[in-house]
Enzyme design. Structure first.
Site, PDB file in Angstrom:
ATOM      1  N   LYS A   6      56.411  32.873  13.938  1.00 40.04           N
ATOM      2  CA  LYS A   6      56.691  31.496  14.379  1.00 40.04           C
ATOM      3  C   LYS A   6      55.724  31.064  15.477  1.00 40.04           C
ATOM      4  O   LYS A   6      55.306  29.884  15.529  1.00 40.04           O
ATOM      5  CB  LYS A   6      58.133  31.398  14.850  1.00 40.04           C
ATOM      6  CG  LYS A   6      59.131  31.559  13.697  1.00 40.04           C
ATOM      7  CD  LYS A   6      60.571  31.545  14.151  1.00 40.04           C
ATOM      8  CE  LYS A   6      61.510  31.683  12.956  1.00 40.04           C
ATOM      9  NZ  LYS A   6      62.931  31.694  13.340  1.00 40.04           N
ATOM     10  N   SER A  27      68.319  29.582  12.023  1.00 43.53           N
ATOM     11  CA  SER A  27      67.465  29.427  13.204  1.00 43.53           C
ATOM     12  C   SER A  27      67.114  27.980  13.520  1.00 43.53           C
ATOM     13  O   SER A  27      66.456  27.726  14.528  1.00 43.53           O
ATOM     14  CB  SER A  27      66.177  30.246  13.029  1.00 43.53           C
ATOM     15  OG  SER A  27      65.431  29.767  11.935  1.00 43.53           O
TER      16      SER A  27
END
Length: 807
Positions: A755, A713
């Site tokens: 996140k 990611s």
């Protein structure tokens, strides 16, 4: 030596038995008899146990090899006199002349016999003597002695008083020890109670005093002095005898009570047996099991097995090992809740009220649980489900499982499977093993008392495997609704229906859970809490609970909102609230100390005082790394979301190259290579100088090198850092996450909620996410998205315009 040798014709200097010389006078007075005259030169025999007193007849047992010569010398003498002297040595055989006491007793030897190397000697103790000098200092010892006459005058009144005291003390001793009676009879046969000298010696010989104390009595010739010493020893002996008698009576009383109870119980059993109302232990056990079975609904297989075991138990001897095994087996079977269910409380409003009472926030998790309950309400039962709560430590996974049990009104049982490495812990041991027991699930059902409890399996992601078997595979049969209807435990060896059990599992991550096991679970994600949620939890739950645990009154400790926020930001920034509760507990404890030291209530703690209570802050504001080549990424960890700064620099121009540091995993290294290749091949497109990479050595680093990092990611983040470096332009204050391909496509990632929380915690308001994650973003609660500006991108060309400030 069986007989004493004939006396010798030789004569030594002699005195009479009373110590006075006997001669014939001019008037022709009668001469003293030879038997009454004691020689002044006599053999000595050491004794190590205790001294002898005049007036006693004492048997002696001594070593023949050492003392035969002494007894021969005595036997050859005319008077058969032997001096018995106490020695300080451990044994008479080891004694030397220097270890002999000065005062001893002259004894006449009456009989000597030898048997198996031992001399049996009977001596009559006559009179005290004092050793003047040794004639022979080695065995057989010989010495010249001076006799110490006994007092013959009429006893004084004080002596009579002491004599009466001695006699009265002896009378008190007689009931306490029967042996004293026989000793007293022997004394009275030879002497009268009006003989104080022999009375004192006799009284001393009765006691169990030490040999040194008895020797002092022997050496005390004056009658008053001797009587005083003897009376002290007698009183000590009386106290000792009384203590022994008391102990003996106590022990006898206890033993008699036990024996009496035993006999009464045996008589009661016999009477009950005669009346037909008694049962032996085996019959009582069988009746107890039958009584339990009346309340249960066993399966046909289980009933058949129970009948077989009952028949076996009825013929086994209670003392046999097989009886104990069978009894324990029947005990387990009859304690299992066959056919016993608890009624579910299928009330959605009540369930919502309990979940809101026990937990703040977690709206999506609560909704998911309520959906699960709603389906059960429509079906009329809740069964055959496995819920897996996944989230960082301290977010309330275990307490949610307990709340689910409360909403349903079911029994709750929790055990941790973390670290279990033996399959027998799950499916039990076979009965052939010593100490065999059922597995954890059968134990849980037995303890819960119903067939449909809520069983929580904590830390299921940490279950292990060893040569004993694979517990994770054994869990498949337990948790699979299609299989656990006929769960077979090795100990019970009977099918038991686990399909009515609601299993709630917890894990920090799903990566280590085997795929087939994970596939059978309904996963509910619990993300971390944002600062505002933590603040509310601290006010509503954590601080009041810590004050109560400390035994303080409500409102004794007050923390302002600013203080609580400072604790959260500086000391408890992790995803859960466990660390926050520990820090609040520390503040409350220190406040309790201050209250005892006289501080007024309530104790208020300001943000500036936190350093005194908690020390230096554990977390500090993240350094706002800036400049060309520095970009902030977003990462997911088992502890929740985290921000991740990525730095890129050109170290030199000697040769072309690319270097990675920061303890990166293989997947992350590949992402960095892809980002480098993409930016180098599209440098012109993004207004970067191609010669920058052609002639430069690039070093890309991910800080916090001690922490392992992996995952795809960070692809667009690394590419953005390289582009910022090549264009020598700093990136705006934003954070991003997304996987990058070689063709510039941006692929979706996981952990969007975590996140976003990490970005809010770091104070970043602008975020770049993959376009494919837009649906997941829409499911994030509004209070988390509030104030965030999110850009969705599908290619890196969409990222580049967002990186740099517009001119």
């Amino acid at each position: 030596m069986n007989d004493i040798p004939a006396p010798d014709d030789r004569q030594d200097d002699r005195v009479d038995a009373d110590g006075e010389a006997q001669d014939t006078d001019e008037n022709g007075s009668q001469l003293a008899r030879a038997s009454e005259v004691l020689p002044t030169l006599i053999p000595l025999l050491p004794v190590a146990s205790r001294p002898f007193f005049p007036g006693q007849a004492v048997p002696l047992l001594m070593d023949a090899e050492h003392w035969r010569s002494t007894l021969v010398q005595v036997g050859e003498s005319e008077h058969k006199i032997l001096g018995v002297v106490l020695t300080g040595a451990e044994s008479s055989e080891e004694s030397t002349a220097d270890e002999l006491y000065a005062v001893g007793t002259a004894c006449r030897v009456h009989r000597v016999a030898e048997d198996e190397g031992k001399l049996q000697v009977l001596v009559e103790c006559l009179q005290r003597f004092n050793i003047e000098r040794f004639v022979n200092r080695k065995a057989p010892f010989t010495a010249r002695v001076d006799y110490m006459p006994e007092p013959r005058h009429e006893p004084e009144s004080e002596v009579k008083a002491y004599a009466m005291a001695v006699i009265n003390t002896i009378k008190e001793l007689l009931p306490l020890n029967p042996l004293y009676v026989e000793e007293l009879k022997m004394f009275l046969d030879r002497f009268g109670p009006d003989d104080p000298s022999h009375l004192a010696d006799f009284a001393a010989s009765l006691t169990t005093s030490s040999k040194e104390q008895l020797q002092e009595v022997l050496e005390a010739v004056p009658l008053m002095k001797r009587m005083e010493k003897v009376l002290v020893l007698l009183n000590n002996e009386l106290e000792l005898a009384r203590a022994q008698q008391k102990i003996r009576e106590s022990v006898e009383e206890r033993m008699q009570k036990q024996q009496r109870e035993f006999f009464l119980k045996e008589q009661l059993k016999a009477i009950q047996k005669e009346l037909g109302i008694a049962k032996d232990d085996r019959t009582a056990e069988i009746d107890k099991f039958k009584e339990r079975l009346e309340k249960l609904k066993l399966t046909e297989e289980a009933q058949k097995r129970v009948d077989e075991e009952m028949d076996k138990m009825s013929v086994l001897e209670p003392g046999s090992p097989e009886y104990s095994v069978t009894r324990n087996y029947l005990d387990w079977i009859t304690l299992m809740p066959w056919g016993v269910d608890s009624a579910d409380k299928l009330d959605l409003k009540r369930a919502r009220r309990i979940l809101d009472r026990d937990h703040y926030g977690l709206a999506d998790v609560k909704d998911r649980i309520l959906e699960f309950l709603a389906v059960g309400i429509h079906k009329g039962e809740i069964a055959g489900s496995i819920i897996l709560l996944v989230g960082p430590p301290g977010v309330g996974k275990t307490s949610i499982g307990r709340s689910i049990a409360d909403t349903l009104g079911r029994r709750f049982y929790r055990f941790s499977v973390g670290g279990i490495r033996d399959e027998a812990e799950i499916k039990g041991h076979r009965r052939t093993y010593i100490g065999a027991m059922p597995g954890k699930f059968i134990q849980a059902i037995k303890d819960a008392g119903t067939e449909n409890p809520v069983i929580m399996l904590d830390e299921i992601d940490k279950i292990g495997a060893s040569y004993h078997g694979d517990p994770a595979s054994a869990l498949l049969e337990v948790l699979d609704p299609e299989q656990n209807r006929d769960f077979l435990d090795h100990y019970l060896d009977l099918r038991f229906d686990l399909s009515k059990v609601l299993f709630v599992c917890t894990a920090n991550q799903t990566d280590t859970i085997p795929g087939p096991l994970l596939d059978r679970m309904e996963v509910i994600q619990l993300s971390g809490y944002i600062a505002d949620e933590k603040l509310a939890i601290a006010k509503k739950y954590l601080l009041p609970r810590q004050i109560e645990r400390a035994g303080l009154d409500k409102g004794t400790v007050k923390l302002a909102t600013k203080t609580l926020r400072a604790v959260i930001e500086g000391y408890a920034r992790d995803a859960g609230v466990r660390r926050l509760e520990k820090q609040l507990g520390k503040i409350v404890r220190k406040s309790a100390v201050r209250l005892l030291e006289g501080e007024e209530t309530p104790v208020s703690v300001s943000p500036e005082q936190l350093r005194d209570y908690l020390g230096s802050p554990v977390f500090r504001d993240e350094r706002k790394l800036g400049g060309p080549g520095v970009v902030t990424g977003l990462a997911w960890t088992a502890m929740g979301g985290a921000t991740l700064s990525i730095e890129a620099v050109r170290t030199h121009e000697y040769n072309r190259g690319f270097k990675l540091t920061g303890q990166l995993g293989e997947v992350m290294k590949e992402s960095a290579e892809i980002a480098y290749g993409y930016i180098v091949s599209h440098a012109n497109k993004f207004e970067a100088d191609p010669n920058f990479f052609e002639k430069g050595f690039i070093h890309l680093h991910v800080p916090a090198g001690a922490t392992p990092k992996d995952g795809p990611s960070a692809g667009i983040t690394m590419a953005s850092a390289l582009l910022s470096l090549a264009r020598s332009k700093p990136v705006r204050r934003l954070a991003m996450t997304g996987e990058l391909t070689l063709t510039g496509e941006v692929f979706p990632i996981g952990g969007v909620r975590e996140k976003l929380i990490a970005a809010r915690r770091a104070g970043i308001k602008e975020i770049i996410l993959p376009a494919d994650n837009e649906g997941e973003y829409s499911e994030v609660p509004e209070h988390i998205k509030k104030g965030l500006k999110v850009h969705f991108v599908s290619r890196f060309e969409d990222v580049e315009p967002l990186l740099f400030a517009k001119k």
